[in-house]
Design an enzyme around this catalytic site. Sequence first.
Site, PDB file in Angstrom:
ATOM      1  N   GLN A   1       8.349 -18.214  20.178  1.00 58.92           N
ATOM      2  CA  GLN A   1       9.385 -17.812  21.132  1.00 58.92           C
ATOM      3  C   GLN A   1       9.633 -16.312  21.146  1.00 58.92           C
ATOM      4  O   GLN A   1      10.034 -15.754  22.171  1.00 58.92           O
ATOM      5  CB  GLN A   1      10.706 -18.532  20.824  1.00 58.92           C
ATOM      6  CG  GLN A   1      10.683 -20.017  21.098  1.00 58.92           C
ATOM      7  CD  GLN A   1      10.523 -20.348  22.572  1.00 58.92           C
ATOM      8  OE1 GLN A   1      10.709 -19.515  23.451  1.00 58.92           O
ATOM      9  NE2 GLN A   1      10.165 -21.592  22.857  1.00 58.92           N
TER      10      GLN A   1
ATOM     11  N   ASN B   1      13.959 -21.651  19.207  1.00 54.37           N
ATOM     12  CA  ASN B   1      13.667 -22.004  20.588  1.00 54.37           C
ATOM     13  C   ASN B   1      14.878 -22.511  21.355  1.00 54.37           C
ATOM     14  O   ASN B   1      14.920 -22.433  22.580  1.00 54.37           O
ATOM     15  CB  ASN B   1      12.554 -23.065  20.633  1.00 54.37           C
ATOM     16  CG  ASN B   1      12.797 -24.210  19.670  1.00 54.37           C
ATOM     17  OD1 ASN B   1      12.854 -24.006  18.455  1.00 54.37           O
ATOM     18  ND2 ASN B   1      12.937 -25.412  20.190  1.00 54.37           N
TER      19      ASN B   1
ATOM     20  N   GLY C   1       0.635 -23.554  20.326  1.00 48.41           N
ATOM     21  CA  GLY C   1       1.390 -23.163  19.148  1.00 48.41           C
ATOM     22  C   GLY C   1       1.532 -24.292  18.143  1.00 48.41           C
ATOM     23  O   GLY C   1       1.520 -24.069  16.928  1.00 48.41           O
ATOM     24  N   THR C   2       1.685 -25.512  18.640  1.00 51.18           N
ATOM     25  CA  THR C   2       1.817 -26.655  17.738  1.00 51.18           C
ATOM     26  C   THR C   2       0.574 -26.810  16.870  1.00 51.18           C
ATOM     27  O   THR C   2       0.669 -27.045  15.658  1.00 51.18           O
ATOM     28  CB  THR C   2       2.061 -27.947  18.545  1.00 51.18           C
ATOM     29  OG1 THR C   2       3.352 -27.864  19.165  1.00 51.18           O
ATOM     30  CG2 THR C   2       2.018 -29.177  17.658  1.00 51.18           C
TER      31      THR C   2
ATOM     32  N   SER D   1       1.776 -18.700  21.047  1.00 47.88           N
ATOM     33  CA  SER D   1       1.441 -19.588  22.160  1.00 47.88           C
ATOM     34  C   SER D   1       1.334 -18.766  23.430  1.00 47.88           C
ATOM     35  O   SER D   1       2.222 -17.968  23.732  1.00 47.88           O
ATOM     36  CB  SER D   1       2.506 -20.668  22.321  1.00 47.88           C
ATOM     37  OG  SER D   1       2.235 -21.484  23.436  1.00 47.88           O
ATOM     38  N   ALA D   2       0.263 -18.991  24.191  1.00 42.86           N
ATOM     39  CA  ALA D   2       0.005 -18.177  25.382  1.00 42.86           C
ATOM     40  C   ALA D   2       1.018 -18.402  26.490  1.00 42.86           C
ATOM     41  O   ALA D   2       1.513 -17.455  27.102  1.00 42.86           O
ATOM     42  CB  ALA D   2      -1.405 -18.466  25.900  1.00 42.86           C
ATOM     43  N   HIS D   3       1.351 -19.652  26.771  1.00 41.01           N
ATOM     44  CA  HIS D   3       2.156 -19.923  27.968  1.00 41.01           C
ATOM     45  C   HIS D   3       3.620 -19.531  27.810  1.00 41.01           C
ATOM     46  O   HIS D   3       4.355 -19.472  28.788  1.00 41.01           O
ATOM     47  CB  HIS D   3       2.019 -21.389  28.392  1.00 41.01           C
ATOM     48  CG  HIS D   3       2.702 -22.376  27.487  1.00 41.01           C
ATOM     49  ND1 HIS D   3       3.912 -22.942  27.781  1.00 41.01           N
ATOM     50  CD2 HIS D   3       2.322 -22.914  26.308  1.00 41.01           C
ATOM     51  CE1 HIS D   3       4.259 -23.787  26.825  1.00 41.01           C
ATOM     52  NE2 HIS D   3       3.308 -23.784  25.916  1.00 41.01           N
TER      53      HIS D   3
ATOM     54  N   CYS E   1       9.500 -30.028  23.915  1.00 44.48           N
ATOM     55  CA  CYS E   1       8.382 -30.843  23.421  1.00 44.48           C
ATOM     56  C   CYS E   1       8.886 -32.196  22.935  1.00 44.48           C
ATOM     57  O   CYS E   1       8.500 -32.679  21.882  1.00 44.48           O
ATOM     58  CB  CYS E   1       7.651 -30.110  22.300  1.00 44.48           C
ATOM     59  SG  CYS E   1       7.090 -28.471  22.772  1.00 44.48           S
TER      60      CYS E   1
END
Length: 389
Positions: A183, A155, A71-72, A203-205, A330
């Site tokens: 999120q 988040n 995502g970043t 973001s996948a995770h 992060c």
Amino acid sequence: MNERTYLDHNATSPIRPEARAALLAALDATGNGSSVHGEGRASRATMEAARARVAALVGADPRGVIFTSCGTEADTLALTPHYRRGEEALSLDVLLVSAVEHSAVLRGHRFAAEQVEVLPVDARGRVRLDALDAALARHAAAGRRMLISVMVANNETGVIQPVAEVARRAHAHGALVHSDAVQATGRIPVSLAALGADLISLSAHKLGGAPGAGALVLADPDLRPAAVFAGGGQERGLRAGSQNVPAIAAFGAAAERAGALVDAERGRIQALRERLEDALRCEFPELVLLVGDVDRLPNTSCIALPGVPAETFVIALDLAGVAASAGAACSSGKVAASHVLSAMGVSERIARSAIRLSLGWSSGEEDVDRALGVFRRVLPGLLRRRAAA
């Protein structure tokens, strides 16, 4: 070893079985998606199937899904002053961001410092639309072209932002709109059309995929931000480098599963969160529940034990078997006063004590039971230490 309770899904969510199966299948295959032989074409087909599943999750055209590593990276790709729409060059002069954005937006953009304006938020953490209106009018009057970035949901607090209204007002001034949906996606319904954004980051995770994959999703596939990585022509020339096919395959499988279950999981997880919060409020009146009275993600609680440093709180829970976090994940393990809570006007004493509990697809009643048991064991000791300090 005692069974642990994982309450940090906003940092990363356990991989879903469907995503794990897709990941392993792709690992067992051989082939670079840029190659023209049979193995390469099979790898390409795996990626395109995943692209379609990710697009379906947010109601997008698959051609607008650009895979990234996270995502970043998707945020960084989006937040550039240099765009093209077809053959037309679009040069942007100003980036407007809310004060509660993830650091990937606040610090991960490609604008010069003097081109960035931070918009204030209200006491509940929502971007102030009056400040947005004033900034839009001021920059438009000066002939400046703008990019606005406001996240779908925070988040740390889970607070949901009025992105559709932000987009409506921004588009009236000819601005582009980006939203970090990392999120929110998979936890609440997220529709690119309903948001009205021009670009969103995923973001996948966070939704049960594997680490190593993210996406920037474009509402108009002809809109092209300047690439971060130059080299090959992968991802329509917007993201050079061989794609992480196993992680992308897992991303597609997780997106499909999350999309199919989003409504059911939303209600189930919110019930778990409300049960946890109600019990904590009842048994421990010393705890402060932040933003409990505003629309937020169904899985996220932000609580504080004033006078007890967040790091101390998190470590005590961890030693007793509960994984929680303080601030964003992060931050390289560093715990400081949350910039999100500070922007909301929360006192430093509370902001430095705040921790986040976040449930997810794998959470169940037993997790709430174990978490409450841990709080009952841990909090009396923390309160005694606070009193003696």
